[in-house]
Write an enzyme that holds these catalytic residues in place. Structure first.
Site, PDB file in Angstrom:
ATOM      1  N   GLU A 144       0.888  -1.179   0.000  1.00  0.00           N
ATOM      2  CA  GLU A 144       0.000   0.000   0.000  1.00  0.00           C
ATOM      3  C   GLU A 144       0.914   1.212   0.000  1.00  0.00           C
ATOM      4  O   GLU A 144       1.470   1.570   1.041  1.00  0.00           O
ATOM      5  CB  GLU A 144      -0.883   0.005   1.254  1.00  0.00           C
ATOM      6  N   CYS A 198      -2.701   9.318   2.533  1.00  0.00           N
ATOM      7  CA  CYS A 198      -2.396   8.754   1.207  1.00  0.00           C
ATOM      8  C   CYS A 198      -3.514   9.059   0.230  1.00  0.00           C
ATOM      9  O   CYS A 198      -3.299   9.120  -0.968  1.00  0.00           O
ATOM     10  CB  CYS A 198      -2.157   7.256   1.316  1.00  0.00           C
TER      11      CYS A 198
HETATM   12  P1  NDP Z   1       8.098   5.026   4.880  1.00  0.00           P
HETATM   13  O1  NDP Z   1       8.187   4.270   3.614  1.00  0.00           O
HETATM   14  O2  NDP Z   1       9.224   5.914   5.232  1.00  0.00           O
HETATM   15  O3  NDP Z   1       7.904   4.036   6.102  1.00  0.00           O
HETATM   16  C1  NDP Z   1       6.853   3.106   6.190  1.00  0.00           C
HETATM   17  C2  NDP Z   1       7.235   2.027   7.182  1.00  0.00           C
HETATM   18  O4  NDP Z   1       8.304   1.263   6.640  1.00  0.00           O
HETATM   19  C3  NDP Z   1       7.746   2.558   8.497  1.00  0.00           C
HETATM   20  O5  NDP Z   1       7.375   1.686   9.533  1.00  0.00           O
HETATM   21  C4  NDP Z   1       9.247   2.548   8.285  1.00  0.00           C
HETATM   22  O6  NDP Z   1       9.953   2.534   9.487  1.00  0.00           O
HETATM   23  C5  NDP Z   1       9.406   1.256   7.527  1.00  0.00           C
HETATM   24  N1  NDP Z   1      10.606   1.154   6.700  1.00  0.00           N
HETATM   25  C6  NDP Z   1      11.375   2.127   6.191  1.00  0.00           C
HETATM   26  N2  NDP Z   1      12.376   1.593   5.432  1.00  0.00           N
HETATM   27  C7  NDP Z   1      12.210   0.249   5.458  1.00  0.00           C
HETATM   28  C8  NDP Z   1      12.901  -0.864   4.877  1.00  0.00           C
HETATM   29  N3  NDP Z   1      13.968  -0.691   4.087  1.00  0.00           N
HETATM   30  N4  NDP Z   1      12.453  -2.101   5.126  1.00  0.00           N
HETATM   31  C9  NDP Z   1      11.352  -2.292   5.875  1.00  0.00           C
HETATM   32  N5  NDP Z   1      10.665  -1.297   6.474  1.00  0.00           N
HETATM   33  C10 NDP Z   1      11.080  -0.030   6.252  1.00  0.00           C
HETATM   34  O7  NDP Z   1       6.727   5.820   4.834  1.00  0.00           O
HETATM   35  P2  NDP Z   1       6.177   6.858   5.897  1.00  0.00           P
HETATM   36  O8  NDP Z   1       6.149   6.239   7.239  1.00  0.00           O
HETATM   37  O9  NDP Z   1       6.878   8.148   5.737  1.00  0.00           O
HETATM   38  O10 NDP Z   1       4.652   6.987   5.441  1.00  0.00           O
HETATM   39  C11 NDP Z   1       4.240   7.860   4.466  1.00  0.00           C
HETATM   40  C12 NDP Z   1       4.038   7.133   3.144  1.00  0.00           C
HETATM   41  O11 NDP Z   1       3.125   6.068   3.307  1.00  0.00           O
HETATM   42  C13 NDP Z   1       3.437   8.035   2.083  1.00  0.00           C
HETATM   43  O12 NDP Z   1       4.076   7.799   0.854  1.00  0.00           O
HETATM   44  C14 NDP Z   1       1.991   7.587   2.032  1.00  0.00           C
HETATM   45  O13 NDP Z   1       1.358   7.846   0.803  1.00  0.00           O
HETATM   46  C15 NDP Z   1       2.138   6.121   2.285  1.00  0.00           C
HETATM   47  N6  NDP Z   1       0.872   5.587   2.755  1.00  0.00           N
HETATM   48  C16 NDP Z   1       0.162   4.769   1.928  1.00  0.00           C
HETATM   49  C17 NDP Z   1      -1.079   4.305   2.322  1.00  0.00           C
HETATM   50  C18 NDP Z   1      -1.865   3.390   1.450  1.00  0.00           C
HETATM   51  O14 NDP Z   1      -2.790   2.772   1.964  1.00  0.00           O
HETATM   52  N7  NDP Z   1      -1.595   3.255   0.165  1.00  0.00           N
HETATM   53  C19 NDP Z   1      -1.663   4.683   3.598  1.00  0.00           C
HETATM   54  C20 NDP Z   1      -0.820   5.543   4.388  1.00  0.00           C
HETATM   55  C21 NDP Z   1       0.400   5.963   3.967  1.00  0.00           C
HETATM   56  P3  NDP Z   1      10.348   3.938  10.183  1.00  0.00           P
HETATM   57  O15 NDP Z   1       9.187   4.884  10.062  1.00  0.00           O
HETATM   58  O16 NDP Z   1      10.566   3.549  11.559  1.00  0.00           O
HETATM   59  O17 NDP Z   1      11.522   4.443   9.410  1.00  0.00           O
END
Ligand code: NDP
Length: 523
Positions: free
Chosen positions: A242, A276
């Protein structure tokens, strides 16, 4: 592969984004701790699956009751850790989860139980076939900070009711909310090892993606999603992704300007634009353009910005400095390339550390980052168009395809346009709120991701489908088990004629020819 050395002794801290107050620090789970959690989860999952669907549904019922009783405290905690206004925490987080539980309580059994597959092939008529929906085993969930409760909770409830165990790695910015979800689930009767939260940053998430999971549900940005997808593709681990969006809003020439402009202002600034599904770009028919701009500016000026714990507040802070810098860079790029900032376009440091003024832009083009990349902040860029075809072309001129909206007083026209837009969801005369319809599948196309969460399609993602084919007459040999030859070939041609020939006489003749095959001696 992440190592213990990489993430040992690393701390993450939950901070109230409205005030900068540090709420609590956590040590990042190390690789070995992540692997331990997954291994405990695997052992516990068997008993959880063994409970059966109805007992797991009962646990969800208790969870729903506990959440309802604690709605105020949970919503306040979400506001404190993620910054969104209290009413939004109540509606877009708590209510969404209460309703997701309602959907699974009402439908979990009928959607998960075995299902007979009727079939028509006469050669197979002695068989009864049915689907068995088996849990994957251990489902890893990695979630973002913007909906820190509703995203992991809706995904976890679906995974759990299907008989999986869950290891959740929440965003490093919203660990407290995830722990609150765990506490509610455990109090409801989900065993500790069946639902676990591992605190940590991206490296902890990476360690989870490399652990012995059976499926991964990842919600986050496109770059992180691509990294995760690449890693999991190498071992063929199924994933749901997502990812981000750049959702367009199309205001057609017959739209009600007052209604559509209110929808645009709410859709762009809800959760300070960090949704999102939020309106990231708005296209308005040229005939309505100036009236629409005027209405958006006027309505945006009336918004109250501040700490969302105050019930009068409409727009809260952004989550952290990095997000502010991203928004600033998009607005600056637009300004440099000729956009007009009708309102906002600056930080509001006098209110708190992470506030950015709700911003309305005109004179924007698709050469600007604000119209192409996900901004994820309180900015509403508005561009005119001259025809429905042009509006559709602009909407689809984008790497993302999460959601979109069409605004018109002619619903049929709106629904016809909805079919032409490349997106997982298209709303007619509304924005964002489809996330609150538990029956509706949620997910995107193009760079916005793969697979679905929510509703029956979301539940399908939590199970493997097994087809059980059971022969009712087990003590006879099938006619096609060798002994081919000229005569049998002719009989089988007759069998095909009997089923598929157009003319009735041909069918009857074929039937007579082929039934002889039933009485032949087999080797
Ligand atoms: P990130 O991609 O930065 O992080 C998402 C999650 O992944 C966090 O828990 C993060 O940890 C973790 N993470 C980061 N790098 C890795 C990796 N290499 N391997 C595994 N896990 C990892 O997104 P954001 O938290 O900044 O969220 C915002 C984004 O999410 C926006 O692009 C938004 O559009 C999208 N989003 C999409 C939705 C949907 O349903 N399509 C709904 C809500 C949001 P940590 O934060 O601890 O770094």
């Amino acid at each position: 592969m992440a190592t213990d050395l990489d993430i040992s002794e690393r701390k993450i801290t939950s901070v109230n984004p409205a005030t900068g107050e540090e709420l609590r620090s956590f040590s990042c789970a190390k690789v070995a701790q992540v692997q331990d959690a997954v291994s405990r989860s695997r052992h516990a999952q068997l008993d959880w699956d063994g409970l059966g669907i109805r007992k797991r549904v009962n646990v969800l019922r208790t969870f729903q009751h506990l959440l309802h009783q604690n709605k105020t405290a949970i919503a306040q905690m979400i506001t404190r850790e993620a910054g969104k206004p209290y009413v939004e925490a109540l509606l877009t987080e708590v209510m969404v989860v209460l309703d997701a539980a309602r959907f699974l309580i009402d439908n979990g059994y009928s959607l998960l139980r075995d299902e007979v597959v009727p079939h028509g092939n006469l050669a197979m008529k002695t068989k009864r076939g049915y689907l068995v929906r088996e849990p994957y085993g251990v489902v890893g969930i990695i979630s973002p900070w913007n909906y820190p409760f509703s995203i992991p909770a809706t995904e976890s409830l679906a995974a759990l009711v299907a008989g999986n165990s869950v290891v959740l790695k929440p965003s490093e910015f919203t660990t407290l909310v995830a722990l609150e979800l765990a506490s509610l689930l455990h109090r409801a009767g989900v065993p500790q090892a069946v639902f676990q939260v591992i605190a940590g940053d991206g490296s902890t998430g990476k360690a989870l993606t490399e652990s012995a999971l059976d499926k991964l549900i990842f919600t986050g940005s496109v770059p992180s999603g691509k990294r995760v997808a690449e890693a999991e593709a190498a071992r063929l681990l199924p994933v749901v992704l997502e990812l981000g969006g750049k959702d367009p809003m199309l205001v057609l020439d017959d739209a009600d300007v007052d209604v559509a402009s209110s929808g645009a202002v709410w859709g762009a600034f809800v959760n300070a634009g960090q949704a999102c599904l939020s309106v990231e770009r708005c296209y308005v028919h040229r005939r309505l353009y100036s009236a629409f701009l005027e209405a958006c500016v006027r309505k945006t000026q009336q918004l109250k910005i501040g700490n969302g714990i105050d019930p009068d507040i409409d727009v809260g802070p952004l989550i952290h400095e990095k997000q502010l810098q991203l928004v600033e860079s998009h607005v600056e790029d637009a300004r440099r390339r000729g956009a007009t900032v009708l309102l906002g376009g600056k930080r509001l440091t006098e209110i708190g550390p992470n506030f950015y003024a709700p911003t309305v832009l005109s004179d924007v083009t698709h050469e600007m980052r604000i119209m192409r990349e996900e901004t994820f902040g309180p900015v509403l860029p508005i561009m005119p168009f001259d025809s429905d075809d042009e509006a559709v072309q602009l909407a689809n001129d984008c790497e993302f395809g999460l959601a979109a909206s069409v605004w018109t007083q002619d619903r049929k026209r709106g629904e016809a346009l909805a079919r032409r837009i490349q997106a997982g969801t298209v709303m007619v005369n509304d924005v964002v709120s489809c996330f609150g319809i538990s029956e509706a599948p949620h997910g995107g196309v193009k760079a916005s991701g793969l697979g679905r969460t929510h509703g029956r399609f979301g539940l399908d993602e939590m199970v493997r489908i097994k087809y059980v084919d059971s022969d009712r007459i087990g003590n006879i040999k099938k006619v096609w088990w060798y002994g081919y030859g000229e005569k049998f070939s002719r009989q089988m041609e007759g069998f095909l004629d009997m089923q598929f020939a157009r003319a009735l006489t041909e069918r009857v003749r074929g039937g007579l020819r082929s039934t002889r095959a039933l009485f032949r001696k087999k080797p």
